[in-house]
Design a protein around this motif. Sequence first.
Motif, mmCIF file in Angstrom:
data_model
loop_
_atom_site.group_PDB
_atom_site.id
_atom_site.type_symbol
_atom_site.label_atom_id
_atom_site.label_comp_id
_atom_site.label_asym_id
_atom_site.label_seq_id
_atom_site.Cartn_x
_atom_site.Cartn_y
_atom_site.Cartn_z
ATOM 1 N N PRO A 121 32.548 29.200 32.944
ATOM 2 C CA PRO A 121 33.615 28.287 33.415
ATOM 3 C C PRO A 121 35.003 28.671 32.933
ATOM 4 O O PRO A 121 35.990 28.351 33.593
ATOM 5 C CB PRO A 121 33.171 26.912 32.868
ATOM 6 N N GLU A 122 35.115 29.348 31.790
ATOM 7 C CA GLU A 122 36.440 29.719 31.300
ATOM 8 C C GLU A 122 37.114 30.766 32.184
ATOM 9 O O GLU A 122 38.299 31.064 32.007
ATOM 10 C CB GLU A 122 36.374 30.235 29.858
ATOM 11 N N ASN A 123 36.366 31.324 33.150
ATOM 12 C CA ASN A 123 36.944 32.324 34.050
ATOM 13 C C ASN A 123 37.453 31.723 35.364
ATOM 14 O O ASN A 123 37.726 32.461 36.313
ATOM 15 C CB ASN A 123 35.906 33.409 34.362
ATOM 16 N N ARG A 124 37.623 30.423 35.409
ATOM 17 C CA ARG A 124 38.107 29.803 36.657
ATOM 18 C C ARG A 124 39.486 30.323 37.044
ATOM 19 O O ARG A 124 39.751 30.603 38.211
ATOM 20 C CB ARG A 124 38.138 28.276 36.510
ATOM 21 N N ARG A 125 40.381 30.450 36.077
ATOM 22 C CA ARG A 125 41.725 30.949 36.377
ATOM 23 C C ARG A 125 41.653 32.401 36.861
ATOM 24 O O ARG A 125 42.316 32.792 37.825
ATOM 25 C CB ARG A 125 42.609 30.835 35.134
ATOM 26 N N LEU A 126 40.853 33.207 36.192
ATOM 27 C CA LEU A 126 40.679 34.595 36.610
ATOM 28 C C LEU A 126 40.096 34.658 38.018
ATOM 29 O O LEU A 126 40.530 35.476 38.846
ATOM 30 C CB LEU A 126 39.773 35.329 35.625
ATOM 31 N N ALA A 127 39.146 33.775 38.312
ATOM 32 C CA ALA A 127 38.540 33.757 39.649
ATOM 33 C C ALA A 127 39.576 33.433 40.714
ATOM 34 O O ALA A 127 39.579 34.024 41.805
ATOM 35 C CB ALA A 127 37.397 32.748 39.686
ATOM 36 N N SER A 128 40.469 32.499 40.417
ATOM 37 C CA SER A 128 41.520 32.161 41.381
ATOM 38 C C SER A 128 42.437 33.344 41.640
ATOM 39 O O SER A 128 42.824 33.618 42.780
ATOM 40 C CB SER A 128 42.340 30.964 40.871
ATOM 41 N N ASP A 129 42.773 34.074 40.577
ATOM 42 C CA ASP A 129 43.616 35.261 40.745
ATOM 43 C C ASP A 129 42.912 36.329 41.577
ATOM 44 O O ASP A 129 43.530 37.002 42.409
ATOM 45 C CB ASP A 129 43.980 35.837 39.371
ATOM 46 N N ILE A 130 41.601 36.491 41.350
ATOM 47 C CA ILE A 130 40.837 37.471 42.120
ATOM 48 C C ILE A 130 40.797 37.082 43.587
ATOM 49 O O ILE A 130 40.978 37.928 44.478
ATOM 50 C CB ILE A 130 39.407 37.605 41.554
ATOM 51 N N ALA A 131 40.571 35.815 43.882
ATOM 52 C CA ALA A 131 40.517 35.361 45.275
ATOM 53 C C ALA A 131 41.849 35.579 45.985
ATOM 54 O O ALA A 131 41.886 35.849 47.190
ATOM 55 C CB ALA A 131 40.122 33.886 45.333
ATOM 56 N N ALA A 132 42.947 35.488 45.222
ATOM 57 C CA ALA A 132 44.264 35.675 45.828
ATOM 58 C C ALA A 132 44.578 37.147 46.070
ATOM 59 O O ALA A 132 45.354 37.479 46.970
ATOM 60 C CB ALA A 132 45.343 35.062 44.924
ATOM 61 N N ARG A 133 43.960 38.047 45.304
ATOM 62 C CA ARG A 133 44.291 39.469 45.378
ATOM 63 C C ARG A 133 43.092 40.344 45.748
ATOM 64 O O ARG A 133 43.140 41.554 45.601
ATOM 65 C CB ARG A 133 44.841 39.932 44.030
ATOM 66 N N GLY A 134 42.027 39.715 46.184
ATOM 67 C CA GLY A 134 40.809 40.445 46.510
ATOM 68 C C GLY A 134 39.801 39.488 47.098
ATOM 69 O O GLY A 134 40.097 38.803 48.068
ATOM 70 N N ALA A 135 38.631 39.407 46.483
ATOM 71 C CA ALA A 135 37.606 38.507 47.015
ATOM 72 C C ALA A 135 36.594 38.137 45.941
ATOM 73 O O ALA A 135 36.308 38.923 45.034
ATOM 74 C CB ALA A 135 36.886 39.146 48.195
#
Length: 320
Positions: A121-135
């Motif tokens: 769960p601590e990677n939610r912010r990282l996941a959002s960044d990935i979705a914005a710049r990749g998938a």
Amino acid sequence: MSVTRERIRNETAIAASCITRDEASYPVNLREIPMPPERLWMRGRVETDDALAIAIVGAREATPYGLGCAERLAADLAVRGFTVVSGLARGIDSAAHRGALEAGGRTIAVLGSGVDVIYPPENRRLASDIAARGAIVSQFPPGTPPLSGHFPARNRVIAGLSLGVVVVEAAEKSGSLITAGFAGELGREVMAVPGPLTSLMSRGAHRLIQDGAALVQGWEDVVAQLPLRFRDQVKPLVGTALTGSPNHLAHGQHAEGHVEDKEDESSRLLRVIGWEPIGIDEIIERSGMAPGRTSALLMTLEIEGRIRQLEGKRFVVPKG
């Protein structure tokens, strides 16, 4: 068979799309493997250029050495046009995603849960960044929890999306080794970064190297494992470089202290290579340079367009 794009929105208002393997937007590398997932759920999008992809995976309980290697290698590959694929896990996976993003590149995270269930769960912010710049992709429907039985299937997708898998730190029994095993079965390149001999977290990577995996000291070693048609897609850097010597991963070094030495060595090779084809063994002999260093610099010169590689590991300087 006609297919439709499904649009879904879960209770946390995270939008995702679902594509089937019959659709043109289905990742081309994944479509080529035996029995690819019938459906992929996705946040963000996979682009055509994402076929030039390398997976970087490794230990969750990574050491600072391993985290630095993963982040640096991901950045070096990302600025040259590679998409970095990993699994969003703690440790090496997260470092690889961060490295690609910080270099301004693209990255794909493959989950063993639904794309709306971020683990850890601590990677939610990282996941959002990935979705914005990749998938962010998953073969599991939204809402699926991260069950342990899902991760082997997720590891197979990581390998399937990539041209090769690089393992950075792995214990002797590690999920990263499963990903490497899938890569070998699917005809992908298997590579590993060596670590300190005394480190338990490097034993899995060392075992892979003993079993024939390519040893990776820098981005050049990764590119060297790829067929020519993919090497031709690597983007040269203009005016700057992120890496120096090919063992920069092991030492955590940046390029600035090595640019002059690298240029001197490159000039030495260019004096040896002319308009007539010359084999790599003769280049090594006449330049007096170590074989590994010679191979790495030849790869760099080829990517920069200053030399061409012909069949049989022969090289020439392009005319005109």
